[in-house]
Design an enzyme around this catalytic site. Structure first.
Site, PDB file in Angstrom:
ATOM      1  N   HIS A  38       0.854  -1.196   0.000  1.00 22.19           N
ATOM      2  CA  HIS A  38       0.000   0.000   0.000  1.00 22.19           C
ATOM      3  C   HIS A  38       0.887   1.242   0.000  1.00 22.19           C
ATOM      4  O   HIS A  38       1.770   1.391   0.859  1.00 22.19           O
ATOM      5  CB  HIS A  38      -0.913  -0.028   1.221  1.00 22.19           C
ATOM      6  CG  HIS A  38      -1.958   1.046   1.230  1.00 22.19           C
ATOM      7  ND1 HIS A  38      -3.112   0.977   0.485  1.00 22.19           N
ATOM      8  CD2 HIS A  38      -2.018   2.231   1.900  1.00 22.19           C
ATOM      9  CE1 HIS A  38      -3.851   2.064   0.702  1.00 22.19           C
ATOM     10  NE2 HIS A  38      -3.201   2.847   1.541  1.00 22.19           N
ATOM     11  N   ASP A  40       0.940   5.286   0.008  1.00 23.83           N
ATOM     12  CA  ASP A  40       0.134   6.470   0.329  1.00 23.83           C
ATOM     13  C   ASP A  40       0.766   7.736  -0.237  1.00 23.83           C
ATOM     14  O   ASP A  40       1.876   8.114   0.142  1.00 23.83           O
ATOM     15  CB  ASP A  40       0.022   6.611   1.847  1.00 23.83           C
ATOM     16  CG  ASP A  40      -0.923   5.586   2.452  1.00 23.83           C
ATOM     17  OD1 ASP A  40      -2.087   5.514   1.981  1.00 23.83           O
ATOM     18  OD2 ASP A  40      -0.513   4.865   3.373  1.00 23.83           O
ATOM     19  N   MET A  78      -4.030  10.623  -2.230  1.00 23.76           N
ATOM     20  CA  MET A  78      -4.692  11.648  -1.410  1.00 23.76           C
ATOM     21  C   MET A  78      -4.183  12.986  -1.926  1.00 23.76           C
ATOM     22  O   MET A  78      -3.412  13.694  -1.265  1.00 23.76           O
ATOM     23  CB  MET A  78      -4.358  11.429   0.075  1.00 23.76           C
ATOM     24  CG  MET A  78      -5.066  10.196   0.649  1.00 23.76           C
ATOM     25  SD  MET A  78      -4.276   9.566   2.159  1.00 23.76           S
ATOM     26  CE  MET A  78      -3.018   8.525   1.432  1.00 23.76           C
ATOM     27  N   MET A 147     -12.169   4.483   4.180  1.00 25.07           N
ATOM     28  CA  MET A 147     -11.278   5.069   5.187  1.00 25.07           C
ATOM     29  C   MET A 147     -11.916   4.905   6.561  1.00 25.07           C
ATOM     30  O   MET A 147     -13.069   5.289   6.780  1.00 25.07           O
ATOM     31  CB  MET A 147     -11.046   6.556   4.916  1.00 25.07           C
ATOM     32  CG  MET A 147     -10.297   6.877   3.633  1.00 25.07           C
ATOM     33  SD  MET A 147      -8.702   6.061   3.481  1.00 25.07           S
ATOM     34  CE  MET A 147      -7.831   6.698   4.917  1.00 25.07           C
TER      35      MET A 147
HETATM   36  C1  DX5 Z   1      -3.807   7.338   6.197  1.00 25.84           C
HETATM   37  C2  DX5 Z   1      -3.240   6.355   5.188  1.00 25.84           C
HETATM   38  C3  DX5 Z   1      -3.072   4.986   5.706  1.00 25.84           C
HETATM   39  C4  DX5 Z   1      -2.083   4.827   6.835  1.00 25.84           C
HETATM   40  C5  DX5 Z   1      -2.587   3.731   7.723  1.00 25.84           C
HETATM   41  O1  DX5 Z   1      -4.198   8.490   5.531  1.00 25.84           O
HETATM   42  O2  DX5 Z   1      -4.072   6.287   4.046  1.00 25.84           O
HETATM   43  O3  DX5 Z   1      -2.790   4.050   4.661  1.00 25.84           O
HETATM   44  O4  DX5 Z   1      -0.784   4.507   6.414  1.00 25.84           O
HETATM   45  O5  DX5 Z   1      -1.786   3.665   8.840  1.00 25.84           O
HETATM   46  P1  DX5 Z   1      -2.228   2.918  10.163  1.00 25.84           P
HETATM   47  O6  DX5 Z   1      -2.442   1.485   9.780  1.00 25.84           O
HETATM   48  O7  DX5 Z   1      -1.073   3.120  11.058  1.00 25.84           O
HETATM   49  O8  DX5 Z   1      -3.495   3.573  10.628  1.00 25.84           O
HETATM   50 ZN    ZN Z   2      -3.803   4.621   2.569  1.00 23.86          ZN
END
Ligand code: DX5
Ligand code: ZN
Length: 245
Positions: A38, A40, A78, A147
């Site tokens: 994944h 981000d 994002m 989310m």
């Molecule tokens: C948050 C991101 C997530 C984040 C999740 O905006 O989209 O992918 O990395 O991290 P954890 O698992 O630590 O909540």
């Molecule tokens: Zn994410």
């Protein structure tokens, strides 16, 4: 067997990896059993943080393989605007690209743009974004990303109020899959831990993003195994409820 009970994918978010050793971290987490990587992407505009772009995706792509097979890079955009980055991430090796509907002027066009590059398309819905946004596009999607925190940072707590939303997303996804015969993954992102992943799986998720839960403890294999076994137990509970003996 309902599609929701057939498979479980763990997608470690490299947002929580050690960025000074990103290639090694990707290799380690894949060796530890990651099903997806994944990725981000934050722009300090759509969300109040700034992370990685297509050049970093391209740099890690050669590390995303196990036993000669590619491990998909699951790009979570994002960013606002979205469209200009899509060909760049497709070129950089993304297998899936998800974006937030609030970040695109023309959601359907952006989905088609992703698909036109031979990449799987995902729509990411914030905690307050209604599922109705899926109504006219779900048949074009490969992934629905729910989310369970507000996007922008790793290490936040799972918002429990998302559990009924997940259940109703599961129903929509199942209906769409039945109608079209196409697979759609239901992914949850934010605050996923061994102590809540079972409930999240029981609510209908099949693909689980986990950043801090995988990277913060240092033992990636043990972390992924714990997440997977709790998730599978949750999926089995769901299956028993759906298909009473
Ligand atoms: C948050 C991101 C997530 C984040 C999740 O905006 O989209 O992918 O990395 O991290 P954890 O698992 O630590 O909540
Ligand atoms: Zn994410």
């Amino acid at each position: 067997m309902p599609a929701s009970a057939s498979s479980c994918r763990i997608a470690p978010s490299i947002l929580s990896a050690d960025f000074s050793r990103l290639g090694e971290e990707v290799r380690a987490v894949i060796a530890a059993g990651a099903d997806l990587v994944h990725f981000d992407v934050m722009d300090n505009h759509y969300v109040p943080n700034l992370t990685m772009g297509p050049m970093v995706c391209q740099a890690i792509a050669p590390y995303c393989e196990r036993d000669g097979r590619r491990v998909p890079i699951d790009v979570h955009l994002m960013v606002k605007p979205v469209d200009a980055l899509i060909p760049m991430f497709a070129q950089a090796g993304a297998s899936i690209i998800s974006f937030h509907p609030e970040a695109s002027e023309h959601v359907d066009r952006t989905i088609e743009l992703i698909r036109s590059h031979g990449v799987k398309a995902g729509l990411a819905l914030n905690p307050a974004t209604p599922l109705d946004l899926l109504d006219h596009v779900i048949d074009q999607l490969d992934l629905v990303l729910l989310m369970s925190v507000n996007p922008g940072f790793g290490g936040q707590s799972f918002i429990e109020r998302m559990l009924p939303k997940i259940e109703s997303a599961r129903r929509r996804v199942d209906a769409a899959m039945q109608r079209t015969g196409r697979a759609i993954w239901l992914e949850v992102d934010g605050g996923v831990k061994p102590d809540n992943i079972g409930r999240i799986a029981a609510a209908g998720v099949d693909t689980f993003v986990a950043g801090s839960a995988v990277f913060n403890g240092g033992r990636y294999g043990a972390a992924i195994d714990a997440l997977r076994s709790e998730a599978m137990a949750g999926m089995r509970r769901r299956q028993r409820i759906e298909e009473p003996a």
